[in-house]
Design an enzyme around this catalytic site. Structure first.
Site, mmCIF file in Angstrom:
data_model
loop_
_atom_site.group_PDB
_atom_site.id
_atom_site.type_symbol
_atom_site.label_atom_id
_atom_site.label_comp_id
_atom_site.label_asym_id
_atom_site.label_seq_id
_atom_site.Cartn_x
_atom_site.Cartn_y
_atom_site.Cartn_z
ATOM 1 N N VAL A 1 17.628 33.686 39.818
ATOM 2 C CA VAL A 1 16.265 33.092 39.483
ATOM 3 C C VAL A 1 15.572 34.313 38.623
ATOM 4 C CG1 VAL A 1 13.872 32.145 40.098
ATOM 5 C CG2 VAL A 1 16.217 31.812 41.511
ATOM 6 N N LYS A 2 15.460 33.716 37.263
ATOM 7 C CA LYS A 2 14.868 34.696 36.183
ATOM 8 C C LYS A 2 13.310 34.551 35.956
ATOM 9 C CE LYS A 2 16.424 35.752 31.434
ATOM 10 N NZ LYS A 2 17.283 35.194 30.224
ATOM 11 N N VAL A 3 12.664 35.588 36.169
ATOM 12 C CA VAL A 3 11.148 35.462 36.512
ATOM 13 C C VAL A 3 10.458 36.365 35.362
ATOM 14 C CG1 VAL A 3 9.397 36.162 37.795
ATOM 15 C CG2 VAL A 3 11.518 35.061 38.848
#
Ligand code: G3P
Length: 220
Positions: A86-88
C-alpha cells in the site's frame, strides 16, 4: 538489490519480466491515468493483473488524503492480492496510516519523499519502503542521488528494517548512481533499465568476434 519497473503498462511489465530481472512494480495515479484505467473496479482488476504477471511486490497508491480514507482504501487494496504494497503519501495522516498498516502486518511504501526527515518519520512509523524522488529533486536544482545516499546511511546507522526505494528515476545513469549509494531498490522506466545494456565496446567487440569466426570458418 531489487529492480522494480515504474509503470502500469502491462506490455512493458511483461517485457521487463521476460528479461528475468524484475522484482516488482510501482504505480501511481498518474501512471494509471496514462494507461486510461478509469474507475475503482477497473483499477483493482488492473492491479491484480499486474500481480499475476510479476509475482513480486506491486505498489498500489491510495487516493484518499485523510487518515480514515487511507485506512479504508489501503485495507481494500491490500486484500486484492498478497503482493500488494500500500502506497501512502508522506503527510501527517500518511504517517499515522503507515503505523496502522504496520501494526496490522500490511506492507507499505511511503511515497513523495524529498528529505531525510520525511524518511525518518516514515521509517519510525514502520514503512516497508521509503521512496525518495530523485528526478523531481534534480528538476529543481537539488541533488536527488545525494538524498538517496543520506537516507540509506540514516536507516542503516539506526538499523531500521525499512528499505530505500529510489523513485522518479529518469535515466540509466540515475540507476547506477543510486546503486552506488547503496539503495535497496530502484524503480525505473523500461527504457532506463534497457539503457544499462548499451555500450559501444560491447557492440564493437561482438562484431569483431563474429567477423573473426566468419573468416576462420569460410571455405578456401
Ligand atoms: O515512482 C515515482 C515516479 O513515478 C515519479 O516519477 O518521473 O514522474 O518524477 P516522475
Amino acid at each position: 538489490m531489487k529492480f522494480f519497473i515504474d509503470t502500469a503498462n502491462l506490455d512493458q511489465i511483461r517485457e521487463a519480466y521476460e528479461m528475468g530481472i524484475l522484482d516488482g512494480v510501482t504505480t501511481n495515479p498518474s501512471l494509471m491515468a496514462k494507461e486510461g484505467i478509469k474507475g475503482v473496479q477497473n483499477q483493482h482488476e488492473h492491479y491484480i493483473r499486474i500481480c499475476q504477471l510479476v509475482g513480486g511486490d506491486v505498489s498500489a497508491e491510495v487516493i484518499a488524503t485523510d487518515y480514515n480514507g487511507m485506512i479504508e482504501e489501503g485495507t481494500i487494496l491490500a486484500g486484492l492480492d498478497p503482493h500488494i504494497v500500500v502506497k501512502v503519501p508522506c503527510t501527517t495522516d500518511g504517517i499515522k496510516a503507515l503505523r496502522y498498516f504496520s501494526d496490522k502486518g500490511i506492507r507499505t511504501n511511503c511515497t513523495l519523499i524529498f528529505s531525510t526527515g520525511q524518511a525518518l518519520l516514515a521509517a519510525k512509523a514502520g514503512a516497508t519502503y521509503v521512496s525518495p524522488f530523485v528526478g523531481r529533486l534534480d528538476d529543481i536544482g537539488e541533488d536527488g542521488v545525494a538524498l538517496v545516499g543520506n537516507i540509506v546511511e540514516m536507516l542503516r546507522y539506526y538499523d531500521f528494517p525499512t528499505q530505500v526505494l529510489a523513485a522518479s528515476i529518469r535515466n540509466s545513469h540515475h540507476i547506477v548512481q543510486c546503486v552506488d549509494m547503496g539503495t535497496d531498490v530502484v524503480t525505473c522506466p523500461l527504457e532506463a533499465i534497457k539503457g544499462l545494456l548499451n555500450h559501444p565496446l560491447t557492440d564493437a567487440g561482438l562484431a569483431r568476434f563474429l567477423e573473426d569466426y566468419r573468416k576462420n570458418n569460410e571455405k578456401n
